[in-house]
Design a protein around this motif. Structure first.
Motif, PDB file in Angstrom:
ATOM      1  N   VAL A   1       0.869  -1.173   0.000  1.00 52.23           N
ATOM      2  CA  VAL A   1       0.000   0.000   0.000  1.00 52.23           C
ATOM      3  C   VAL A   1       0.905   1.221   0.000  1.00 52.23           C
ATOM      4  O   VAL A   1       1.861   1.294   0.760  1.00 52.23           O
ATOM      5  CB  VAL A   1      -0.923   0.006   1.239  1.00 52.23           C
ATOM      6  CG1 VAL A   1      -1.734   1.290   1.289  1.00 52.23           C
ATOM      7  CG2 VAL A   1      -1.838  -1.208   1.218  1.00 52.23           C
ATOM      8  N   ARG A   2       0.598   2.156  -0.873  1.00 51.39           N
ATOM      9  CA  ARG A   2       1.391   3.391  -0.921  1.00 51.39           C
ATOM     10  C   ARG A   2       0.511   4.569  -1.278  1.00 51.39           C
ATOM     11  O   ARG A   2      -0.590   4.410  -1.801  1.00 51.39           O
ATOM     12  CB  ARG A   2       2.532   3.264  -1.910  1.00 51.39           C
ATOM     13  CG  ARG A   2       2.112   3.326  -3.376  1.00 51.39           C
ATOM     14  CD  ARG A   2       3.340   3.525  -4.249  1.00 51.39           C
ATOM     15  NE  ARG A   2       3.076   3.533  -5.660  1.00 51.39           N
ATOM     16  CZ  ARG A   2       2.868   4.634  -6.392  1.00 51.39           C
ATOM     17  NH1 ARG A   2       2.840   5.821  -5.825  1.00 51.39           N
ATOM     18  NH2 ARG A   2       2.673   4.553  -7.687  1.00 51.39           N
ATOM     19  N   ASP A   3       1.025   5.747  -0.981  1.00 48.18           N
ATOM     20  CA  ASP A   3       0.376   6.979  -1.412  1.00 48.18           C
ATOM     21  C   ASP A   3       0.780   7.230  -2.862  1.00 48.18           C
ATOM     22  O   ASP A   3       1.896   6.905  -3.269  1.00 48.18           O
ATOM     23  CB  ASP A   3       0.813   8.160  -0.555  1.00 48.18           C
ATOM     24  CG  ASP A   3       0.235   8.109   0.845  1.00 48.18           C
ATOM     25  OD1 ASP A   3      -0.621   7.245   1.113  1.00 48.18           O
ATOM     26  OD2 ASP A   3       0.637   8.928   1.678  1.00 48.18           O
TER      27      ASP A   3
ATOM     28  N   HIS B   1      -5.849   9.130  -2.590  1.00 51.10           N
ATOM     29  CA  HIS B   1      -4.438   9.046  -2.953  1.00 51.10           C
ATOM     30  C   HIS B   1      -3.733   7.842  -2.315  1.00 51.10           C
ATOM     31  O   HIS B   1      -2.532   7.860  -2.090  1.00 51.10           O
ATOM     32  CB  HIS B   1      -3.723  10.348  -2.581  1.00 51.10           C
ATOM     33  CG  HIS B   1      -3.802  10.677  -1.125  1.00 51.10           C
ATOM     34  ND1 HIS B   1      -4.892  11.301  -0.575  1.00 51.10           N
ATOM     35  CD2 HIS B   1      -2.950  10.444  -0.112  1.00 51.10           C
ATOM     36  CE1 HIS B   1      -4.684  11.448   0.727  1.00 51.10           C
ATOM     37  NE2 HIS B   1      -3.525  10.927   1.026  1.00 51.10           N
ATOM     38  N   HIS B   2      -4.500   6.779  -2.030  1.00 51.53           N
ATOM     39  CA  HIS B   2      -3.913   5.547  -1.500  1.00 51.53           C
ATOM     40  C   HIS B   2      -4.209   4.416  -2.468  1.00 51.53           C
ATOM     41  O   HIS B   2      -5.311   4.340  -3.020  1.00 51.53           O
ATOM     42  CB  HIS B   2      -4.513   5.176  -0.139  1.00 51.53           C
ATOM     43  CG  HIS B   2      -4.397   6.249   0.889  1.00 51.53           C
ATOM     44  ND1 HIS B   2      -3.203   6.643   1.435  1.00 51.53           N
ATOM     45  CD2 HIS B   2      -5.345   7.027   1.458  1.00 51.53           C
ATOM     46  CE1 HIS B   2      -3.422   7.608   2.311  1.00 51.53           C
ATOM     47  NE2 HIS B   2      -4.720   7.863   2.335  1.00 51.53           N
TER      48      HIS B   2
ATOM     49  N   PRO C   1      -6.458   2.269   3.495  1.00 47.07           N
ATOM     50  CA  PRO C   1      -5.059   1.829   3.411  1.00 47.07           C
ATOM     51  C   PRO C   1      -4.561   1.094   4.654  1.00 47.07           C
ATOM     52  O   PRO C   1      -3.821   0.121   4.529  1.00 47.07           O
ATOM     53  CB  PRO C   1      -4.291   3.133   3.189  1.00 47.07           C
ATOM     54  CG  PRO C   1      -5.195   4.211   3.690  1.00 47.07           C
ATOM     55  CD  PRO C   1      -6.586   3.724   3.440  1.00 47.07           C
ATOM     56  N   LYS C   2      -4.971   1.519   5.839  1.00 53.23           N
ATOM     57  CA  LYS C   2      -4.495   0.852   7.055  1.00 53.23           C
ATOM     58  C   LYS C   2      -5.005  -0.585   7.115  1.00 53.23           C
ATOM     59  O   LYS C   2      -4.260  -1.498   7.459  1.00 53.23           O
ATOM     60  CB  LYS C   2      -4.938   1.624   8.298  1.00 53.23           C
ATOM     61  CG  LYS C   2      -4.234   2.945   8.467  1.00 53.23           C
ATOM     62  CD  LYS C   2      -4.718   3.681   9.692  1.00 53.23           C
ATOM     63  CE  LYS C   2      -4.041   5.034   9.787  1.00 53.23           C
ATOM     64  NZ  LYS C   2      -4.530   5.826  10.912  1.00 53.23           N
TER      65      LYS C   2
ATOM     66  N   ARG D   1      -3.146  -2.684   4.509  1.00 53.58           N
ATOM     67  CA  ARG D   1      -1.784  -2.951   4.991  1.00 53.58           C
ATOM     68  C   ARG D   1      -1.780  -4.082   6.010  1.00 53.58           C
ATOM     69  O   ARG D   1      -0.945  -4.983   5.957  1.00 53.58           O
ATOM     70  CB  ARG D   1      -1.199  -1.695   5.641  1.00 53.58           C
ATOM     71  CG  ARG D   1      -0.255  -0.965   4.778  1.00 53.58           C
ATOM     72  CD  ARG D   1       0.492   0.139   5.528  1.00 53.58           C
ATOM     73  NE  ARG D   1       0.776   1.195   4.587  1.00 53.58           N
ATOM     74  CZ  ARG D   1       0.130   2.342   4.503  1.00 53.58           C
ATOM     75  NH1 ARG D   1      -0.840   2.634   5.332  1.00 53.58           N
ATOM     76  NH2 ARG D   1       0.453   3.224   3.586  1.00 53.58           N
TER      77      ARG D   1
END
Length: 145
Positions: free
Chosen positions: A81-83, A109-110, A130-131, A134
Motif C-alpha cells: 500500500v502506498r500513497d 491518494h492511496h 489503506p491501514k 496494509r
C-alpha cells in the motif's frame, strides 16, 4: 477475505456534472440532455470492486466487467500500500495509463501497488482503507515484500 467497493461520490465531480447538465438544458439540446443523463447514470452506478484472498488480488469495474480480474500471488513479486498522486502520476482517476504502469482508481491518494514477476510496469488499485489493507497484506501468508 477482504472486500472493498468504491463509487464516484466526490462532491466536486457531481457539481461539475450538474453544472454541465444545467448548461445543456439551458441550450435546449434534447440530445445533449439525454447524453448527460447517461453520463450521470454511468458515474452513479460505476463501482470499482476489490477483493484480497488466498488466491491473490482481484478487481473489476461493475457493471462493465462481470467477472473479476485476478492477479495471483504466484505471479506477484510484491504488493504494498502506498500513497500516489493521481494527477501527476497517472493524469487523474479512473482507468489510467502511464510510463510506469496502469492505475484503477476512484478517489483519494492511496493504492495497492502490485509488481508482477517478470514485468517492468506496475498495477495500482486504489483503496479508501489503506491501514486495513496494509494489515491484511502483512497478516496473510502471502509473498509480499
Amino acid at each position: 477475505m477482504y472486500k472493498e467497493t468504491q463509487k464516484f461520490r466526490q462532491p466536486w465531480l457531481w457539481a461539475l456534472l450538474v453544472y454541465s447538465m444545467g448548461v445543456v438544458i439551458y441550450s435546449g439540446q434534447l440530445v445533449g440532455v439525454a447524453i448527460m443523463l447517461l453520463v450521470m447514470a454511468l458515474f452513479w452506478f460505476l463501482t470499482l470492486q476489490t477483493r484480497i484472498d488466498q488466491e491473490g488480488i482481484s478487481y473489476r469495474w461493475f457493471p462493465f466487467q462481470s467477472s473479476y480480474r485476478l492477479i495471483k500471488w504466484s505471479t506477484t513479486e510484491k504488493a504494498v500500500v502506498r500513497d500516489y498522486a493521481a494527477i501527476s502520476e497517472f493524469g487523474g482517476w479512473g482507468i489510467r495509463f502511464s510510463w510506469t504502469g496502469m492505475a484503477h482508481t476512484v478517489a483519494g491518494h492511496h493504492g495497492i501497488e502490485i509488481k508482477r514477476k517478470g514485468k517492468k510496469r506496475i498495477l495500482l488499485i486504489g483503496t479508501q482503507h489503506p491501514k486495513e489493507v496494509r494489515t491484511i497484506l502483512s497478516k496473510e501468508p502471502l509473498p509480499v515484500i
